[in-house]
Design a protein around this motif. Structure first.
Motif, short mmCIF file in Angstrom:
data_model
loop_
_atom_site.label_atom_id
_atom_site.label_comp_id
_atom_site.label_asym_id
_atom_site.label_seq_id
_atom_site.Cartn_x
_atom_site.Cartn_y
_atom_site.Cartn_z
N TRP A 1 102.81 -27.96 50.14
CA TRP A 1 104.19 -27.80 50.59
C TRP A 1 104.97 -29.10 50.54
O TRP A 1 106.19 -29.10 50.26
N LYS A 2 104.30 -30.21 50.76
CA LYS A 2 105.00 -31.49 50.70
C LYS A 2 105.43 -31.82 49.27
O LYS A 2 106.55 -32.32 49.05
N THR A 3 104.58 -31.53 48.30
CA THR A 3 104.96 -31.76 46.91
C THR A 3 106.10 -30.84 46.51
O THR A 3 107.04 -31.25 45.83
N ARG A 4 106.02 -29.58 46.94
CA ARG A 4 107.07 -28.61 46.60
C ARG A 4 108.41 -29.01 47.21
O ARG A 4 109.46 -28.95 46.56
N ASP A 5 108.40 -29.40 48.48
CA ASP A 5 109.65 -29.65 49.21
C ASP A 5 110.14 -31.09 49.07
O ASP A 5 111.36 -31.34 49.15
N MET A 6 109.24 -32.04 48.90
CA MET A 6 109.63 -33.46 48.87
C MET A 6 109.59 -34.05 47.46
O MET A 6 110.22 -35.07 47.21
N GLY A 7 108.83 -33.45 46.58
CA GLY A 7 108.63 -34.03 45.27
C GLY A 7 107.53 -35.07 45.28
O GLY A 7 106.99 -35.42 46.34
N ILE A 8 107.18 -35.57 44.10
CA ILE A 8 106.08 -36.52 43.98
C ILE A 8 106.38 -37.82 44.73
O ILE A 8 105.54 -38.33 45.48
N LEU A 9 107.59 -38.34 44.57
CA LEU A 9 107.94 -39.58 45.27
C LEU A 9 108.08 -39.34 46.77
O LEU A 9 107.77 -40.23 47.57
N GLY A 10 108.50 -38.14 47.13
CA GLY A 10 108.64 -37.82 48.55
C GLY A 10 107.31 -37.79 49.27
O GLY A 10 107.17 -38.34 50.38
N ILE A 11 106.31 -37.15 48.68
CA ILE A 11 105.00 -37.10 49.32
C ILE A 11 104.37 -38.50 49.34
O ILE A 11 103.65 -38.85 50.28
N ALA B 1 99.85 -24.42 56.30
CA ALA B 1 99.77 -23.14 55.59
C ALA B 1 100.99 -22.28 55.86
O ALA B 1 101.54 -21.64 54.94
N SER B 2 101.45 -22.25 57.10
CA SER B 2 102.63 -21.45 57.43
C SER B 2 103.87 -22.01 56.74
O SER B 2 104.73 -21.25 56.27
N THR B 3 103.98 -23.33 56.64
CA THR B 3 105.11 -23.94 55.94
C THR B 3 105.06 -23.60 54.45
O THR B 3 106.09 -23.34 53.82
N TRP B 4 103.87 -23.61 53.87
CA TRP B 4 103.72 -23.26 52.46
C TRP B 4 104.18 -21.83 52.20
O TRP B 4 104.85 -21.56 51.19
N TYR B 5 103.87 -20.93 53.10
CA TYR B 5 104.26 -19.53 52.92
C TYR B 5 105.67 -19.23 53.40
O TYR B 5 106.20 -18.14 53.16
N GLY B 6 106.30 -20.17 54.12
CA GLY B 6 107.65 -19.96 54.60
C GLY B 6 107.75 -19.03 55.78
O GLY B 6 108.74 -18.28 55.92
N VAL B 7 106.74 -19.05 56.65
CA VAL B 7 106.75 -18.24 57.87
C VAL B 7 106.66 -19.18 59.07
O VAL B 7 106.37 -20.37 58.95
N ASP B 8 106.94 -18.62 60.26
CA ASP B 8 106.95 -19.45 61.46
C ASP B 8 105.55 -19.73 61.99
O ASP B 8 105.31 -20.80 62.55
N ARG B 9 104.68 -18.76 61.81
CA ARG B 9 103.36 -18.91 62.47
C ARG B 9 102.34 -18.00 61.82
O ARG B 9 102.68 -16.94 61.26
#
Length: 499
Positions: free
Chosen positions: A50-60, A486-494
């Motif tokens: 999820w960090k790579t997806r949301d932040m990008g390579i430089l972001g992570i 895992a929940s952040t990767w799937y886009g759910v709260d919990r």
């Protein structure tokens, strides 16, 4: 007088033995590499995805430096591996097998040339594939040694980088042009920095090796004729020290150290005593793994069969006029064992400091000293084979040649037996990996369908593999970082646990 040209029978025997060993070992490696197709996220994968997806390579990369552990190169490579979702983690095992194996073959070639021996590519392939099988399949946790990207990036990849860097250094020193040696030194500094921000255990082993070799090759001792080997060792040490300094002083590393308030002082009597007992257990486990003898066996076979090069075959100075001095060879024979013992103890001391009394059971950290241990076993096997060959050649005649060939066949058989004995482990790895992949895919499809329908709390059943953390690894949800990622990767709260 020892022969300088290979006999036809010796050449044929070498090709047959090397071919059979290569096919057997490469078949096992191919299966393990193919299992990458069935790798699915677990533990640290969830956060990296999820960090790579949301932040990008430089972001992570910045996130690791600022808030996690300071491992810049580790984060950058994790971003590259996970930039396309699950594709990278599936391909990475095959990439490691190919890159590591090719690097080993080229390194063996450079060592062969350095010692003035004929380059036998098929024998080099046999040695490389046997070593890889021992490192991956004979590991205490094969899944983490090859298939789980966070572990392989941290602990397997640095060894591969080291192999390629040493190979480039030897090639540049042998080939002669000043610009090439300068290029090799620059690459060595960069590689050292990368290793220093990738993996502390390998930096310990690599630093000990480079520092010791650097002292041995000082021209003042008249063991070498050039400053280049010493400069190369200095470049390696400088890169690793600089990288580790960046890591150690990073905000992420400082935060991580602050979380382990219960840790004893590194050099306290209790910590040293506990580390010694842990280290003893590690040595006991490794010494009971007979399959590592396959490295010695294939080395003996190579030592018996590989032949010297004639002076008129090449104009290469390294081969014809600058072979290592006797003092360097003696040191190379005597020093690996004490260096490995010291380096492995320091690594166990460090992981115990970082992870507590169970730190020594983090088998993935062993790769940093198991790999050079296997390389050393190979080298001792080659030396033993050369010694036997010298004795047999001195006697000359058909009987001596027959004895050499029979011994080579027998030792190669031991190597093959060691490789074949690991087949059940690979089968167990295959069963566990493919079974989890099938279950994971079904659960992933269900969770994605529910998330698309707007469900914010979805059920998840832990699918544990290789002693790695899964969601709900702890009963306190607020401390369950795996579930949060895992929940952040799937886009759910919990996530809620399913039995």
């Amino acid at each position: 007088m020892p022969e300088t040209r290979p006999s036809p029978w010796r050449s044929v025997t070498l090709q047959v033995i090397a071919g059979v060993v290569t096919v057997v070992a490469a078949s096992l490696l191919a299966v393990m590499a193919y299992l990458g197709r069935y790798v699915r996220p677990t533990s640290d994968d969830w956060c990296a995805l999820w960090k790579t997806r949301d932040m990008g390579i430089l972001g992570i990369t910045e996130d690791f430096y600022q808030t996690q552990n300071g491992r810049l190169a580790n984060a950058f490579i994790s971003g590259v591996v996970n930039v396309d979702g699950l594709v990278g983690m599936k391909v990475f095992p095959a990439f490691l097998v190919a890159a590591f194996g090719l690097g080993l073959m080229l390194l063996i070639r450079e060592v062969w040339l350095l010692l003035g021996w004929r380059v036998q590519w098929l024998m080099s392939a046999a040695i490389a594939t046997v070593l890889e099988v021992l490192l991956f399949a004979a590991a205490q946790n094969p899944y983490q040694a090859l298939l789980w990207a966070p572990a392989t990036i941290s602990h397997t990849l640095p060894t591969a980088i080291g192999v390629w860097t040493v190979t480039l250094g030897l090639w540049a020193g042998r080939s002669g042009p000043a610009w090439l040696r300068g290029f090799a030194l620059v690459v060595t500094v960069i590689a050292g920095f990368c290793v220093g921000t990738l993996n502390e255990p390998f930096m310990i082993i690599g630093g000990l090796a480079a520092g010791t070799v650097g002292l041995l090759v000082l021209p003042w001792f008249r063991q070498v004729r050039s400053w280049y080997p010493f400069a190369w060792c200095v470049a390696a040490c400088a890169g690793m020290v600089t990288g580790y300094a960046v890591l150690y002083t990073s905000p992420g590393a400082q935060w991580r150290r602050s979380q382990n308030l219960a840790a004893q002082p590194l050099l306290s009597a209790d910590n040293l005593s506990g580390s010694y007992h842990d280290w003893s257990r590690v040595l006991d486990i490794l010494s009971s793994e007979w399959t590592y003898l396959a490295a010695v066996a294939i080395g003996v076979a190579a030592g018996l069969l590989v032949t010297p090069r004639d002076r008129d075959e090449t104009t290469d100075e390294t081969v014809t006029g600058r072979r290592p001095a006797r003092g360097v060879l003696v040191a190379a024979f005597l020093l690996p064992i004490p260096l490995l013992l010291l380096g492995s103890f320091v690594i166990i001391l460090g992981v115990r400091q970082g992870y507590g009394p169970t730190g020594w059971t983090y088998y993935r950290t062993w790769f940093s000293f198991v790999a050079p241990m296997v390389f050393a076993l190979l080298a001792y096997g080659v030396l033993a084979g050369r010694g036997l060959r010298a004795v047999m050649d001195a006697r000359r005649g058909t009987t001596a040649l027959t004895a050499a060939l029979v011994t080579a066949v027998l030792t190669a058989g031991v190597a093959i037996a060691g490789v074949v004995s690991l087949v059940p482990r690979v089968e167990s790895l295959r069963d566990a990996t493919t079974a989890r992949a099938a279950l994971w895919d079904k659960q992933d499809a269900r969770i994605r369908r529910q998330a698309a329908e707007g469900v914010t709390v979805v059920g998840y059943k832990p699918l544990n593999i290789a002693n790695l953390a899964e969601p709900f690894y702890t009963s306190t949800y607020s401390r369950d970082w795996v579930s949060a990622c895992a929940s952040t990767w799937y886009g759910v709260d919990r996530l809620k646990r399913l039995r």
